[in-house]
Design an enzyme around this catalytic site. Structure first.
Site, mmCIF file in Angstrom:
data_model
loop_
_atom_site.group_PDB
_atom_site.id
_atom_site.type_symbol
_atom_site.label_atom_id
_atom_site.label_comp_id
_atom_site.label_asym_id
_atom_site.label_seq_id
_atom_site.Cartn_x
_atom_site.Cartn_y
_atom_site.Cartn_z
ATOM 1 N N HIS A 161 -3.895 -6.417 -7.672
ATOM 2 C CA HIS A 161 -3.545 -6.531 -6.406
ATOM 3 C C HIS A 161 -3.600 -8.178 -5.774
ATOM 4 O O HIS A 161 -2.845 -8.442 -4.934
ATOM 5 C CB HIS A 161 -4.808 -5.766 -5.471
ATOM 6 C CG HIS A 161 -4.638 -4.416 -5.559
ATOM 7 N ND1 HIS A 161 -3.992 -3.861 -4.633
ATOM 8 C CD2 HIS A 161 -4.850 -3.667 -6.372
ATOM 9 C CE1 HIS A 161 -4.065 -2.442 -4.841
ATOM 10 N NE2 HIS A 161 -4.537 -2.351 -6.077
ATOM 11 N N ASP A 369 -1.682 -15.592 -1.496
ATOM 12 C CA ASP A 369 -2.148 -14.047 -1.475
ATOM 13 C C ASP A 369 -1.250 -13.060 -2.006
ATOM 14 O O ASP A 369 -0.010 -13.391 -2.276
ATOM 15 C CB ASP A 369 -1.883 -13.709 0.071
ATOM 16 C CG ASP A 369 -2.937 -12.680 1.060
ATOM 17 O OD1 ASP A 369 -3.313 -12.171 0.272
ATOM 18 O OD2 ASP A 369 -3.044 -13.001 2.110
HETATM 19 P P1 ADQ Z 1 -6.934 -8.289 1.122
HETATM 20 O O1 ADQ Z 1 -7.280 -9.698 0.840
HETATM 21 O O2 ADQ Z 1 -8.460 -7.563 1.737
HETATM 22 O O3 ADQ Z 1 -6.372 -7.509 0.097
HETATM 23 P P2 ADQ Z 1 -4.817 -7.764 3.045
HETATM 24 O O4 ADQ Z 1 -3.621 -7.329 2.381
HETATM 25 O O5 ADQ Z 1 -4.366 -8.475 4.290
HETATM 26 O O6 ADQ Z 1 -5.804 -8.640 2.416
HETATM 27 O O7 ADQ Z 1 -5.342 -6.373 3.732
HETATM 28 C C1 ADQ Z 1 -6.483 -6.533 4.584
HETATM 29 C C2 ADQ Z 1 -6.758 -4.980 5.170
HETATM 30 O O8 ADQ Z 1 -7.832 -4.899 6.049
HETATM 31 C C3 ADQ Z 1 -5.504 -4.683 6.124
HETATM 32 O O9 ADQ Z 1 -5.006 -3.483 5.946
HETATM 33 C C4 ADQ Z 1 -5.964 -4.775 7.503
HETATM 34 O O10 ADQ Z 1 -5.639 -3.732 8.217
HETATM 35 C C5 ADQ Z 1 -7.507 -4.690 7.257
HETATM 36 N N1 ADQ Z 1 -8.341 -5.437 8.226
HETATM 37 C C6 ADQ Z 1 -8.147 -6.851 8.415
HETATM 38 N N2 ADQ Z 1 -9.317 -7.278 9.265
HETATM 39 C C7 ADQ Z 1 -9.864 -6.161 9.471
HETATM 40 C C8 ADQ Z 1 -11.089 -6.088 10.629
HETATM 41 N N3 ADQ Z 1 -11.300 -6.916 11.394
HETATM 42 N N4 ADQ Z 1 -11.254 -4.752 10.972
HETATM 43 C C9 ADQ Z 1 -10.694 -3.703 10.148
HETATM 44 N N5 ADQ Z 1 -9.755 -3.673 9.009
HETATM 45 C C10 ADQ Z 1 -9.315 -5.044 8.976
HETATM 46 C C11 ADQ Z 1 -6.031 -7.789 -1.457
HETATM 47 C C12 ADQ Z 1 -4.988 -8.682 -1.560
HETATM 48 C C13 ADQ Z 1 -3.839 -8.736 -0.858
HETATM 49 C C14 ADQ Z 1 -3.014 -7.525 -0.998
HETATM 50 C C15 ADQ Z 1 -4.042 -6.268 -0.840
HETATM 51 C C16 ADQ Z 1 -3.201 -4.869 -1.265
HETATM 52 O O11 ADQ Z 1 -5.798 -9.929 -1.518
HETATM 53 O O12 ADQ Z 1 -2.881 -9.693 -0.987
HETATM 54 O O13 ADQ Z 1 -2.049 -7.133 -0.088
HETATM 55 O O14 ADQ Z 1 -4.955 -6.485 -1.521
HETATM 56 O O15 ADQ Z 1 -2.809 -4.944 -2.515
#
Ligand code: ADQ
Length: 462
Positions: A161, A369
């Site tokens: 991921h 990311d």
């Molecule tokens: P993350 O680093 O966690 O994931 P991201 O892809 O942005 O990053 O996903 C975050 C998720 O958390 C989103 O679905 C968002 O809705 C949720 N979220 C963020 N802030 C929140 C809050 N305050 N309350 C509730 N929900 C919240 C890792 C990798 C990424 C990759 C994903 C999936 O680092 O690059 O996109 O896995 O493969």
């Protein structure tokens, strides 16, 4: 969406089980990945193998939404060494080229090997004959080889991921060869971006002198197919939630509570040092200082989700960000009207969607990311066809979301320029770009991503 063509049993392995504790037991954790995979597991009689999140949890297998969940126990000491240490303090910065002094330790590595062995042993015991075993993420990179040594009838897939770094960086890792050998136990190895695939092939060639032809690596009689599988979101779900009356009402309420500013700039990230929150705040402050932004008309909301609070670098990052927010608010806010609204909270998904809808300009500016789902969720939530996404070139999402205002977040002037381009963008241009973003996202949702990965995996069996 097409029905899933796979009929072989699917077993998923990830560090965490896809559930969280509620007052009356367990419920599926929020998020598109879980929603996409659980029905597939149910339909194929599959299982999910992972940790419950509690130390030393020897829980028996249990069933949630018709899917058997198989806990793997992890001890208090292993949480510190395998999870917080090797995975989150060692691999995470290395894979995100967040360079700093290396603190790798043999104790951490030994715990990483031990936990990976436990996952492999559990998978070998429970995977039905001829199953498809899909392993997720950087905590479990040794499992493919360990599992292949125990079971040669199953097909093994692995999806990373997060980014896979260039060899020059990866080669710092004392156990680089073991990691590459671990991953080459797969039949299919998937990355978010083509760059991750080419970085991995280069590492395998350097370290193991493997033969690589197009998307197939041959290592000692075993073939591993490699490729990019950019992950996505549950687009229908986000759109439906964004269209609901409750969301519209909440969006209006949020705007009113913020003092009905002309432009709401929004950031939503886990509070992680790779997400570039600090530089984003500094860029906002510089624009207030130069007068290009006006605290009476431009307001920022930064949601920072608590994460990995036991790891020191995360505590440092939080302190830095909170000091910055305090400094900027101290200088530019008015009574009752802060210029930055900062929430260090995890929010319910419907509240997040209302915030996305309220946000005129979304700032997604990570230094690195894997994908960044927030960028995709923001565009999917903008069913009004308006809103501008400022997106780092270093997020995997930048490969697909070319209608965003793309920016190099390491360049502070470029970042300020990108914010101003977004704030001042003409309505026609905003709508044209948002249409492009939304069309792109609709083409590939998370269900399509999972179907594609499993389809290629099925066809890649050795
Ligand atoms: P993350 O680093 O966690 O994931 P991201 O892809 O942005 O990053 O996903 C975050 C998720 O958390 C989103 O679905 C968002 O809705 C949720 N979220 C963020 N802030 C929140 C809050 N305050 N309350 C509730 N929900 C919240 C890792 C990798 C990424 C990759 C994903 C999936 O680092 O690059 O996109 O896995 O493969």
């Amino acid at each position: 969406m097409n029905p899933v063509p796979i009929t072989r049993p699917i077993v998923v392995a990830a560090n965490r089980l896809p559930v969280m504790r509620t007052a009356d037991g367990w419920a599926p954790s929020p998020g598109g990945l879980v929603r996409a995979l659980l029905p597939m597991l149910r339909d194929t009689g599959g299982t999910w193998v992972g940790w419950t999140g509690n130390p030393d949890d020897e829980a028996e297998p249990f069933v949630v939404e018709g899917v058997e969940l198989h806990p793997v126990p992890i001890s208090e000491e292993e949480i510190e060494l395998y999870y917080e240490g090797f995975s989150n303090d060692g691999l995470w910065p290395l894979y995100h080229d967040a360079l700093r002094e290396s603190t790798y330790s043999a104790d951490q590595w030994d715990a990483y090997v031990a936990v990976n062995e436990r996952f492999a042993t559990t998978l070998a015991e429970i995977a039905p004959p001829d199953a498809m075993v899909w392993i997720h993420d950087y905590q479990l990179q040794l499992v493919p080889k360990m599992l292949r040594e125990r079971r040669d009838d199953v097909t093994i897939g692995f999806f990373l991921h997060i980014p896979f770094p260039p060899y020059e960086l990866f080669s710092r890792l004392p156990w680089r060869t073991e990691i590459v050998e671990g991953l080459l136990g797969c039949d299919l190895l998937g990355f978010q971006r083509p760059m991750g695939t080419s970085n991995f092939i280069a590492a395998a060639q350097q370290l193991l002198h493997v033969d690589a032809h197009h998307d197939v690596i041959e290592n000692a009689d075993h073939r591993t197919r490699v490729g990019a599988f950019p992950i996505s979101i549950d687009v229908d779900d986000v759109e439906a939630m964004a269209a609901g009356r409750a969301t519209r009402q909440r969006m209006s309420q949020i705007r009113a509570r913020l003092g009905d500013p002309e432009v709401i700039l929004l950031g939503v990230d886990r509070l992680d040092y790779t997400k570039g929150i600090g530089l984003r705040l500094k860029a906002f402050a510089a624009l207030l200082e130069s007068g290009q932004l006006d605290p009476e008309r431009h307001v920022m909301v930064q949601v920072a989700t608590p994460t990995r609070e036991a790891v020191e670098h995360y505590q440092d990052e939080r302190h830095q960000i909170e000091r910055l927010v305090g400094e900027i608010n101290g200088r530019y806010s008015r009574i009752g009207l802060p210029v930055i609204h900062y929430l260090y909270q995890s929010l319910p998904f419907d509240e997040l969607i209302a915030l996305y809808r309220a946000g005129d300009v979304m700032l997604v500016t990570p230094f690195r990311d894997g994908m960044n789902l927030v960028a995709k969720e923001y565009a999917a939530a903008h069913i009004d066809g308006d809103g501008v996404l400022v997106l780092s070139e270093f997020a995997g999402a930048a490969d697909e979301l070319t209608d965003a205002v793309l920016v190099n977040p390491h360049d502070d002037e470029a970042l300020q320029q990108a914010i101003m381009t977004a704030v001042e963008m003409h309505r026609h241009e905003r709508r044209k770009r948002m249409e492009g973003l939304r069309n792109q996202i609709r083409k590939s949702d998370v269900q399509g991503w999972a179907d594609r990965f499993l389809g290629v995996m099925d066809a890649s069996a050795n």
